[in-house]
Design an enzyme around this catalytic site. Structure first.
Site, PDB file in Angstrom:
ATOM      1  N   CYS A  47     118.031 -82.813  57.779  1.00  0.00           N
ATOM      2  CA  CYS A  47     117.543 -83.929  56.970  1.00  0.00           C
ATOM      3  C   CYS A  47     116.051 -84.104  57.252  1.00  0.00           C
ATOM      4  O   CYS A  47     115.640 -84.070  58.414  1.00  0.00           O
ATOM      5  CB  CYS A  47     118.303 -85.194  57.355  1.00  0.00           C
ATOM      6  N   LEU A  48     115.264 -84.282  56.193  1.00  0.00           N
ATOM      7  CA  LEU A  48     113.820 -84.446  56.389  1.00  0.00           C
ATOM      8  C   LEU A  48     113.498 -85.704  57.191  1.00  0.00           C
ATOM      9  O   LEU A  48     112.410 -85.808  57.753  1.00  0.00           O
ATOM     10  CB  LEU A  48     113.102 -84.499  55.035  1.00  0.00           C
TER      11      LEU A  48
HETATM   12 NI    NI Z   1     118.622 -86.336  54.360  1.00  0.00          NI
END
Ligand code: NI
Length: 170
Positions: A94-95
């Site tokens: 996830c960023l």
């Molecule tokens: Ni994410």
């Protein structure tokens, strides 16, 4: 091109359920364009409104499919209307939690109904990586992160790793 700042784990913006979009206007289309720019800059395959501090039900994805093509979607007010009973575990990141990856169990196939940024009705039948990315991003709109879908033990180990990594960056 306009980049937005990505909210990281610990930010309250990530935990607030996002509100539905009501007007399909230029501001929405600017948000979507910025979200694509921000996602590509960060080399991600998906991004949701809350991740750029905008509590609106908007997501973008750009996922390679098995035939070597690309699935690029901007979805407004997306809803998962069907999930397969069959599920599988696969790696996710996830960023908003850079450097952390773990296998998450999710339904293999989903059907998603949404609007385009122009307000048209869309329906997407997805499997594989696209199905996974859509579920991950829709979770963001509800304030849910992929680490919430892990066992408490796994989550604890990853959070320890995350904190160590953050300390190093300071
Ligand atoms: Ni994410």
């Amino acid at each position: 091109m306009a980049l937005r700042e990505i909210e990281l784990l610990g930010s309250k913006a990530l935990r607030r359920p996002a509100s539905p979009v009501e007007s399909f206007d230029d501001e929405l289309r600017r948000l979507v364009a910025d979200m694509f720019d921000t996602m590509y800059e960060a080399e991600g395959i998906g991004l949701a409104g809350p991740q750029v501090g905008v509590s609106r039900r908007v997501l973008v994805v750009d996922v390679k499919d098995e035939e070597g093509g690309r699935q690029v979607h901007a979805l407004v007010n997306p809803e998962i209307v069907h999930s397969s009973r069959e599920s599988e575990k696969n790696s996710e990141g996830c960023l908003s939690i850079p450097g952390i990856e773990e296998r998450v169990e999710r339904p293999v196939r989903v059907a998603v109904e949404a609007r385009s940024p122009e307000g048209e009705e869309l329906r997407i039948e997805a499997d594989g990586l696209l199905a996974r990315a859509l579920q991950h991003e829709v979770d963001h709109l509800d304030g849910i992160l992929f680490i919430d879908r892990l066992s408490p033990l796994k989550r604890r180990i990853l959070m320890k790793k995350w904190r160590k990594q953050r300390e190093k960056k300071r």
